[in-house]
Each structure stands twice: as structure tokens, then as C-alpha cells.
Design an enzyme around this catalytic site. Sequence first.
Site, mmCIF file in Angstrom:
data_model
loop_
_atom_site.group_PDB
_atom_site.id
_atom_site.type_symbol
_atom_site.label_atom_id
_atom_site.label_comp_id
_atom_site.label_asym_id
_atom_site.label_seq_id
_atom_site.Cartn_x
_atom_site.Cartn_y
_atom_site.Cartn_z
ATOM 1 N N GLU A 1 0.810 -1.224 0.000
ATOM 2 C CA GLU A 1 0.000 0.000 0.000
ATOM 3 C C GLU A 1 0.843 1.274 0.000
ATOM 4 O O GLU A 1 0.673 2.153 0.843
ATOM 5 C CB GLU A 1 -0.992 -0.042 1.164
ATOM 6 C CG GLU A 1 -1.880 -1.273 1.066
ATOM 7 C CD GLU A 1 -2.872 -1.446 2.221
ATOM 8 O OE1 GLU A 1 -2.830 -0.643 3.164
ATOM 9 O OE2 GLU A 1 -3.664 -2.394 2.167
ATOM 10 N N GLU B 1 -5.990 -10.495 -2.599
ATOM 11 C CA GLU B 1 -6.934 -10.374 -1.474
ATOM 12 C C GLU B 1 -8.374 -10.237 -1.960
ATOM 13 O O GLU B 1 -9.155 -9.432 -1.423
ATOM 14 C CB GLU B 1 -6.565 -9.160 -0.602
ATOM 15 C CG GLU B 1 -5.129 -9.161 -0.120
ATOM 16 C CD GLU B 1 -4.769 -7.973 0.773
ATOM 17 O OE1 GLU B 1 -5.664 -7.231 1.205
ATOM 18 O OE2 GLU B 1 -3.559 -7.795 1.028
HETATM 19 O O1 9MR Z 1 -8.134 -8.407 7.512
HETATM 20 C C1 9MR Z 1 -7.111 -7.727 8.230
HETATM 21 C C2 9MR Z 1 -7.622 -7.245 9.574
HETATM 22 O O2 9MR Z 1 -7.934 -8.356 10.397
HETATM 23 C C3 9MR Z 1 -6.569 -6.378 10.264
HETATM 24 O O3 9MR Z 1 -7.110 -5.818 11.444
HETATM 25 C C4 9MR Z 1 -6.101 -5.263 9.320
HETATM 26 C C5 9MR Z 1 -4.953 -4.460 9.931
HETATM 27 O O4 9MR Z 1 -3.791 -5.231 10.041
HETATM 28 O O5 9MR Z 1 -5.676 -5.803 8.087
HETATM 29 C C6 9MR Z 1 -6.659 -6.541 7.403
HETATM 30 O O6 9MR Z 1 -6.116 -7.023 6.196
HETATM 31 C C7 9MR Z 1 -5.700 -6.026 5.260
HETATM 32 C C8 9MR Z 1 -4.435 -6.521 4.614
HETATM 33 O O7 9MR Z 1 -3.458 -6.792 5.589
HETATM 34 C C9 9MR Z 1 -3.899 -5.497 3.616
HETATM 35 N N1 9MR Z 1 -4.908 -5.130 2.657
HETATM 36 C C10 9MR Z 1 -6.214 -4.745 3.198
HETATM 37 C C11 9MR Z 1 -6.715 -5.831 4.134
HETATM 38 C C12 9MR Z 1 -8.106 -5.465 4.669
HETATM 39 O O8 9MR Z 1 -8.021 -4.304 5.435
#
Ligand code: 9MR
Length: 553
Positions: free
Chosen positions: A358, A465
Site C-alpha cells: 500500500e 486479497e
Molecule cells: O483483515 C485484516 C484485519 O484483520 C486487520 O485488522 C487489518 C490491519 O492489520 O488488516 C486486514 O487485512 C488487510 C491486509 O493486511 C492489507 N490489505 C487490506 C486488508 C483489509 O483491510
Amino acid sequence: MRRPALILGTVALTVVAVVLVVLVLRDPPAPTPTASATMQPTPSVTPVVPTELSTVLTTDFDDPEQDAAGWEPLGEGVEALRSEEVPHTGTGSLLVTGRSAPWNGAQVDVTGLVSPGIQHTVAAWVRLGQGGGDDPGAVRSGTVRMTLQRTGDAEQFWHVADARATADGWTELTGTVTLPADTTDGQWRLYLESADTLADLRLDEVRVSRPTPPVQTEIASLAGSTDVPIGTAVAEQDLSGRPAELLLRHFDQLTAENAMKPSVVQPTEGQFDFGPMDTILDFAVAHGLAVHGHTLVWHRSTPDWFFTDPDGRPLTADPADQQLLRDRMRAHMQAIAEHLTERYGAANPVNSWDVVNEALDPGEGDGLRHSRWYDVLGPTYIGTAFDTARAVFGPDVTLVLNDYDTDAPDRRRALSSLLSTLIADGVPIDAVGHQMHLRVGSSVAQVDATLDAVADLGLRQAITELDVALTAPDQQLDTVTADQLTAQGTLVRQLVETFLAHDPEFISVWGLYDTRTWLRSWPRDRPLEAPLLFDDDLQAKPAYHGFLAALTS
Ligand code: 9MR
């Protein structure tokens, strides 16, 4: 057409429901009019032979970014906060403070997670905190309890469990509640209160489980229908019981949803916790699954210590601070690489890594997110991260730049511009990861345009994802219709066809079944959101059939 196993599952549940209706009608539990009124315990019922339980809610309060994880204060002046003092396990628990009546406590919305006619099991750990007595030094105790409530016009309360809790240790609270089969659907909440004490309450490891029908065995395996690896994001709870059965039937690659993020792996400088990551990697090795590593350099889920000096001073773009941050980046990657080699050797299942996650922000002049990594190191932090990852993980691991909304034209432009710079600078980037958090109504043409643009630059690509939400983040879903699920299935089919036309490294979805989606709690409670391929009962949705149709067409 309905599938035989689904019909069998439905028949089994109907039998359970009928038995429960009979039992409940014989001895109905008494709904009480207000939260402060005395509860009647749920009448004991002869246990029905259990089908396997699946966890529909699990909260450990360990993730600082999730704060109270959807729990809200109950009562005037009450606060419900994540606290790092005396957690039962992990790093956090919920602290409920400012209570002035026994019924003051904390509540969480469980709409969409509980259903009529089904026995739900609720478990949690509780402890008393400060207050509630004249002598703060005395060991206090009090009765703490959990209640399930249907809110709205026809409110009803179901007492689930109580236990005698003390201030000097944690006590487990467990119980079951069966909602009568004739209860109409509605809004539901689960709340914690006490019967007597006004002491602060602490809560940790809340779990709500309910029976699920068997995993369908007559439908085709997704991974078995293609040579392209098909992945899913997982957490520990997905690795046993029915979720694991579903996982092993349809997927041949895993991404750790959170367990390999810097905040989990290195919460404090130099102190590594590989436990959560190993749980997932051990499972992958045992079952011959590949793993996509997520993630190394990110602005989120990265502890603040990365960006402050040992005295707590925020790092600046001063050369000494820059060197410190580069050293920390390398030390983090190096420790992970050494651990993987030591524990797994040639069997290391991690074939690829999201090296930088990101990095884009089309709102900035240079199209890059001005994160703390950027503030200290400037835009070259991205190249540094890839150089370091190549040096540390070796030539055989696919190094990925991962980002979201890459289908949006402004983000596509920012991505193409960044990639052109990285390629011109000789940065060892192998592939682009497109997260693909989409929604019904997303444009397949825009996705196609982005995949074309990246292919033109000569880079490999992965879908990292995928999920397809039914609504936009600011919309409220009151009910999910068959039409919405059909539209989702149609879009999934078109998307997967588009991905396959671009020869992806892998296609991975962000969660195994709808209960497990991050979208149910982002950007606020969205209990009915259902963006994945399998439903809350682990049964295939039109989205699964759309995915399969694309793989086999
Ligand atoms: O699904 C993930 C959630 O449980 C966490 O709290 C969050 C922060 O670490 O991240 C979510 O996953 C993200 C991923 O790591 C990166 N792309 C976006 C995903 C959804 O927010």
C-alpha cells in the site's frame, strides 16, 4: 438446483430445530422487560447430538488497531476500552470502567451471527478490576454474567452464563443459549454485566460458536480445477474442524491474515514472536500448501518503535536516523528469513512476499503515500525494501508490490508511474499484487485495463486479497437477497475470467467464509456483509459457482 448435501444439511438442522421447538414449548424461558431486570436461566434441554461447532465471533482484544473490537459501553458514563494491563492471554483485554449500576457493562452487536432454533455456545474470560468496594486492596469478588438480547420492539433477553469473578485472577464464563425456532430474525446484542459488584470488569477471549452443517463434498475443488494456485487468507481458527476441511478441499495456498505482519512478528525491537506465524506455516507444510508472505514494509500494523529512537524521539530524515530505519528494515527481514531456514529448511512453504504494501496515494504529487517510511527515507524506501528482500530471501522468492484499488484510474496511473521508476532504477521487483477488494457494481473493464497496463511493463501479477462486497462501505444492509448473491456470482465469474486471461501467479481470496470477513467490522459494524465464496454455514454461494465456472470454462 439445490445440491444433495445442502438438502441433507437442511434436513438435519430442521430436525434439530423441531426437537428444540418441542423442548422450548414445554418450558419456555421468560423474556424480561429491561436489562436491569432479573434474568431467568435458559431452561436445561436434553442436548441434541451436536453437529460440529464453528466459531462465529472471536475477540481477543490483542490488535491495537481494532481498539475495543466493536464492543461498546452499556450505561451512562461507562467506558469500554482496550487495555494492556493483565490480559488473560496475548497483549490486550477489554476494560469496562465507570460503572454505577450492576447492569452497566459492555455490549457487542451479534446480528447475523446468531440464528433461531440453534444452540449457541458462548465462552469468555472475566476478571474484576478497580473499584466496587471501600477497601481497594481487598480481594473482591462478584457475579459477572453474559446475556443475549434481541433489541427493538419485541425485545427479549436470554441469560447465557454467569460466574463468580475475582480481582486477583481470570475466571472462565461459559454457557449455551438456544433461541426458540419461532423467534423472528432481528437485531441482536450480547452483553456483559454483573449481578452485584460495581467494580471495573475485564473481558478477554470472547467466543460464540454454533453448529454448522457438514462441508459439501459433492462440489468440485477450486484448486483442483486449475493449475493456478488458489489461495485464501487465514487465521489460527481456520486451521481445525470444518473450516480446515473447507480450506483443504478448495485451496492450495495460504496468506496469514495478520500473523506475519510486523506488529505480530516483532512487537518490541529485537523481540520476535514467530508463534502465530509458525502455526500457519506448520499447517501449510503438513498439508503441502504454498504460502504467500504478508507483509514486510507497511504503514499499518507496524509498531511505533520502528519510527522512534530508543528515547522515543520520532525519527527524521537526518542521515543517522535514516540508517537506523534501514538497519531495522533489514534486521526484521533477516530474522524472518533465518527463522524460516532454521525451522523449515528446504520445506519452507513461503514462495512469495508482499515486500511493500500500500505505497500509493494518488492524492500526493508523486503518487506515493507519505507514510513514516516515506517521511524518513523518502521515495527510495521502496527500492531499498526490494533490494533488502532480494538479498535476504534469495533469488527464488517472488517479490511483490501489493496495493488496493489498483483498478481505479488514478491509482492505476500512480502504480504505472511507480513501476516505471522502479524498473528504470533496476529494483528487483518481480510482480504486482492487486488486492481486489471490490464490490457488486465494480467495473470489470477497469480491472482489465489495470492488468493490461502492468503486463505492458513486463511484470508478473497476482490477485492477492479478492473479495466482492454486496454494498459500499457507507451503505447499510438490512437483508441479503438472492438477487444480490446472484449478481455477486456473475461478477466473480467475469473477474476470475479476466484474471486468468492475464496469466496470474495466483488468485487468493481474503477469507474462507463470510463470517470471517474483515468487512463485517470495517469501516463500522456491517453484520450482514457477505463478500466471500462460502456462506456463514461454510456452504458454497453463487460466488463459488461463478469462480468455478471461470476456472473450468
Ligand atoms: O483483515 C485484516 C484485519 O484483520 C486487520 O485488522 C487489518 C490491519 O492489520 O488488516 C486486514 O487485512 C488487510 C491486509 O493486511 C492489507 N490489505 C487490506 C486488508 C483489509 O483491510
